[in-house]
Design an enzyme around this catalytic site. Structure first.
Site, PDB file in Angstrom:
ATOM      1  N   CYS A 337     -31.726 -29.292  11.475  1.00 47.40           N
ATOM      2  CA  CYS A 337     -31.335 -30.637  11.921  1.00 47.40           C
ATOM      3  C   CYS A 337     -30.208 -31.196  11.057  1.00 47.40           C
ATOM      4  O   CYS A 337     -29.068 -30.756  11.165  1.00 47.40           O
ATOM      5  CB  CYS A 337     -32.552 -31.547  11.950  1.00 47.40           C
ATOM      6  SG  CYS A 337     -32.319 -33.017  12.975  1.00 47.40           S
ATOM      7  N   HIS A 425     -37.348 -28.717  14.730  1.00 46.64           N
ATOM      8  CA  HIS A 425     -38.275 -28.944  13.616  1.00 46.64           C
ATOM      9  C   HIS A 425     -39.588 -28.209  13.879  1.00 46.64           C
ATOM     10  O   HIS A 425     -39.995 -28.029  15.021  1.00 46.64           O
ATOM     11  CB  HIS A 425     -38.580 -30.434  13.469  1.00 46.64           C
ATOM     12  CG  HIS A 425     -37.463 -31.249  12.912  1.00 46.64           C
ATOM     13  ND1 HIS A 425     -37.117 -31.226  11.585  1.00 46.64           N
ATOM     14  CD2 HIS A 425     -36.611 -32.120  13.510  1.00 46.64           C
ATOM     15  CE1 HIS A 425     -36.105 -32.055  11.379  1.00 46.64           C
ATOM     16  NE2 HIS A 425     -35.779 -32.605  12.531  1.00 46.64           N
TER      17      HIS A 425
END
Length: 471
Positions: A337, A425
């Site tokens: 991310c 994630h």
């Protein structure tokens, strides 16, 4: 007249408050949720307002605090935004992104702290009422301490909630810190009379040693307040996610696979690395100063609530050059991310949502633009012949140059040489990804599905609470 079946019986909400932050409120709520769920009670957690950069995504793409997500799993219920209607995600020393009912609310974020209550309190009331209508039992977590007099006027998470639903309140103190009885007495004394009436019991948490050492202190406290100490919970070691802290202090160890985790400001969702922390053959070392990275076997750049500030930190400390040298060694670098964005060539921030335009570390040919609309969704896809699950939480939209290959999925990540990146994630919570990662490092492919491990940990926690708690 026939009584209602147990499944329809409603109970007064249970509320767990703490004398301090990190007193153990989250863990106690988690324990109660699993204990009651195991007894066949339909139970839901609730925290009106949370402040944490560890967040999760519900099935309908809404964002809530990671602690409430875990508590809902403990309750064996599907997480929903009503369980955490307000989430504050710090992105600067004096600024936090405000998530209301699972979505970013930029207007409220610009208001002074004490002016927010008028807009946020009705949302808290609606969420609390919704849960009370749908569940037999609601277990509520407070925030910080209810005795912070300077914050009482704007309170939407502590005694305001307790009074709203007339909850049975239990006040928790971390006895491992010392001064526990003073904390309990002082906190109780700071409450208004109508608030004191809601306190049903005091809870000592993180106790080590012989309970006889407490002497008559609990009787003394009850004489002063009229409130009994209902539980003395032991210092309990577990492998459940932390709400908003991370385990610092690990150092390189001989005989282990040593992985460096860049611990920059506003690093987020760090609980996703728990599957690495609790493996005996792995040593995950948070790196937050300029150190030689060449001794490590792999390097991870985690998510960030402010990629620009995190990137600036790497440059200020000289870690940017250490990371570049590490790439030249050919060892694996993984960016997740915000880490993905930092490793790329450029981060454009035209709306100044984070920290303005920044040149990245230029270790993979990616360009990112920070967009107003935030992507929050769960993902489930096939990778290497197996199912892999995770979630996205990011403002960035990233494009790759032609020489960059897709990684995991075309829209989820990219790789170039020994640099791998993904917006997904939770990858290490999947056995297939964990084993792939360890294979690249020449380590043991001994991964397992982390969700199953957490479920066992939740049952162990409930058993501990059943032995030492009051329910």
């Amino acid at each position: 007249m026939h009584s209602k079946p147990a499944s329809e019986t409603k109970n007064r909400p249970i509320m767990i408050l703490g004398c301090t932050s990190d007193a153990g409120k989250s863990l106690v709520v988690t324990a109660i949720c699993r204990l009651l769920a195991n007894r066949g009670i339909k139970v839901a957690p609730f925290k009106a307002q949370n402040m944490s950069n560890n967040a999760a995504v519900t099935a309908d793409g809404l964002e809530i605090g990671r602690a409430q997500y875990l508590q809902s799993l403990a309750a064996r219920e599907e997480p929903c935004s009503a369980m955490n209607p307000v989430l504050l995600k710090p992105s600067a020393d004096t600024f936090s992104q405000v998530i209301v009912n699972g979505r970013v609310n930029a207007e409220i974020a610009e208001l002074p702290w004490m002016e927010r209550r008028e807009l946020l309190w009705p949302e808290v009331q609606k969420s609390l009422q919704q849960l009370q209508e749908e569940y037999q039992q609601v277990v509520i977590e407070g925030a910080g301490s209810p005795a912070e007099i300077n914050l009482r006027a704007g309170d939407i998470v502590n005694m305001s909630v307790a009074l709203e639903c007339q909850a049975d309140v239990y006040l928790v103190s971390d006895i491992d810190r010392g001064g526990s009885f003073a904390h309990l007495l002082g906190t109780w004394a700071c409450l208004a009379p109508e608030e004191q009436k809601l306190i049903k019991g005091f809870v000592l948490n993180k106790f080590r040693g012989d309970p006889a050492l407490l002497g008559n202190a609990m009787d003394w406290l009850e004489e002063k307040t009229g409130i009994p100490t209902v539980a003395n919970l032991p210092y309990y070691r577990h492998q459940l996610p932390e709400e908003d802290s991370f385990r610092l202090g690990a150092q390189w160890m001989r005989g282990k696979i040593n992985i460096a985790l860049l611990y920059y400001p506003y690093a987020s969702n760090l609980d996703e690395f728990d599957p690495l922390i609790y493996q005996e053959d792995i040593n995950l070392v948070p790196v937050h100063q300029n150190v030689d990275l060449s001794q490590f076997d792999a390097l991870i750049l985690p998510g960030s609530k402010n990629s620009g500030v995190s990137l600036a930190f790497l440059r200020e400390t000289g870690l940017d050059k250490r990371i570049a040298d590490f790439k030249q060694s050919g060892k694996l670098i993984l960016g997740i991310c915000g880490g993905l964005q930092i490793l790329g060539e450029h981060i454009a921030d035209p709306l100044n949502i984070e920290d303005g335009d920044k040149n990245g570390l230029d270790l993979i040919a990616l360009q990112t633009e920070i967009c107003a609309v935030k992507s929050t969704r769960r993902r489930s896809l096939n990778w290497l012949g197996e199912n892999i699950k995770g979630y996205e939480i990011h403002h960035g939209k990233t494009n790759a140059e032609a020489e960059v290959l897709p990684f995991i999925a075309q829209d989820l990540g990219w790789r170039q040489g020994n640099v791998y990146t993904t917006y997904l994630h939770g990858v290490f919570e999947n056995k297939v990804f964990y084993n792939w990662f360890m294979k690249q490092l020449g380590g043991l492919e001994n991964g397992f599905e982390w969700s199953e491990h957490l479920d066992c940990e939740l049952d162990k926690l409930a058993d501990m609470f059943a032995l030492h708690g009051w329910l």
